[in-house]
Motif scaffolding. Structure first.
Motif, mmCIF file in Angstrom:
data_model
loop_
_atom_site.group_PDB
_atom_site.id
_atom_site.type_symbol
_atom_site.label_atom_id
_atom_site.label_comp_id
_atom_site.label_asym_id
_atom_site.label_seq_id
_atom_site.Cartn_x
_atom_site.Cartn_y
_atom_site.Cartn_z
ATOM 1 N N GLU A 60 -7.093 50.605 -0.302
ATOM 2 C CA GLU A 60 -8.026 49.492 -0.122
ATOM 3 C C GLU A 60 -7.884 48.875 1.270
ATOM 4 N N THR B 200 -10.574 48.765 4.435
ATOM 5 C CA THR B 200 -10.947 47.516 5.100
ATOM 6 C C THR B 200 -10.691 47.636 6.602
ATOM 7 N N SER C 194 -12.409 42.904 -0.703
ATOM 8 C CA SER C 194 -12.761 42.132 -1.901
ATOM 9 C C SER C 194 -11.621 42.210 -2.895
ATOM 10 N N SER C 195 -11.601 41.272 -3.797
ATOM 11 C CA SER C 195 -10.568 41.234 -4.822
ATOM 12 C C SER C 195 -10.687 42.465 -5.710
ATOM 13 N N GLN C 196 -9.557 43.057 -6.042
ATOM 14 C CA GLN C 196 -9.551 44.266 -6.852
ATOM 15 C C GLN C 196 -9.109 44.014 -8.294
ATOM 16 N N ASN D 97 -8.918 37.583 -12.599
ATOM 17 C CA ASN D 97 -9.353 36.663 -11.548
ATOM 18 C C ASN D 97 -9.549 35.263 -12.096
ATOM 19 N N ALA E 78 -8.726 33.551 -3.157
ATOM 20 C CA ALA E 78 -10.102 34.027 -2.992
ATOM 21 C C ALA E 78 -10.438 33.840 -1.516
ATOM 22 N N ALA F 98 -12.249 35.351 0.929
ATOM 23 C CA ALA F 98 -13.595 35.284 1.498
ATOM 24 C C ALA F 98 -14.261 33.957 1.159
ATOM 25 N N THR F 99 -14.131 33.511 -0.078
ATOM 26 C CA THR F 99 -14.713 32.234 -0.495
ATOM 27 C C THR F 99 -14.090 31.079 0.272
ATOM 28 N N GLU G 91 -17.087 41.009 3.754
ATOM 29 C CA GLU G 91 -16.242 41.371 2.628
ATOM 30 C C GLU G 91 -16.484 42.834 2.306
ATOM 31 N N ASP H 23 -16.008 46.091 -0.023
ATOM 32 C CA ASP H 23 -15.676 46.533 -1.368
ATOM 33 C C ASP H 23 -14.708 47.695 -1.215
ATOM 34 N N GLN I 116 -20.455 43.349 2.623
ATOM 35 C CA GLN I 116 -21.281 42.170 2.346
ATOM 36 C C GLN I 116 -21.008 41.176 3.449
#
Length: 149
Positions: free
Chosen positions: A18, A22, A100-102, A108, A119, A121-122, A136, A138, A147
């Motif tokens: 992952e 990224t 992104s969160s996996q 979550n 979190a 990105a948020t 973000e 995936d 995204q």
């Protein structure tokens, strides 16, 4: 001569698939926005005793970037998202590329309720200026879907 586009990509170490995806996405972004200043960030968490060294991280990522040069930084902190926010602000990043969160949705939710979910990105979208674009990735997908804000 045009200005450099500054791109920050926080990653976990040791690199898993992952993180590698990224990082590869950030490398392509740097290539597409040349000249670019690609900055790789790893956060050593106080509470986990993480002590990753910049040199070992640099060696690990070199093959993932496919010829794109990057500077590597390690920082210490308690909260990953706060360290990333501080670094992005300090270097004047135009882009921040995060995975992104996996975790499964139920996990979550539990982590958010317990206050233990970075979190990222948020958090960055809520706290960075509109001038910084959060991308973000995936990281679970074979061909990363990006995204952007």
């Amino acid at each position: 001569m045009s200005e450099l586009t500054t791109i920050l990509v926080p990653i976990r170490y040791p690199l898993r698939d992952e993180s590698a995806r990224t990082l590869a996405t950030a490398g392509r972004l740097a290539h597409d926005n040349a000249p670019a200043d690609l900055r790789v960030l790893h956060v050593n968490l106080y509470q986990t005793g993480d002590a990753t060294q910049t040199e070992e991280l640099t060696q690990s990522i070199s093959s993932t970037l496919d010829g794109v040069e990057a500077s590597v930084t390690t920082r210490r902190g308690f909260l990953v998202e706060e360290v990333i926010l501080e670094e992005a602000t300090q270097i004047g990043a135009e882009f921040v590329v995060v995975g992104s969160s996996q975790h499964p949705r139920w996990r979550n939710l539990l982590r958010r309720l317990a206050g233990n979910d970075p979190a990222i990105a948020t958090y960055l979208r809520e706290n960075l200026t509109d001038k910084i674009e959060i991308m973000e990735v995936d990281a679970a997908a074979r061909a990363p879907a990006v995204q952007a804000d």
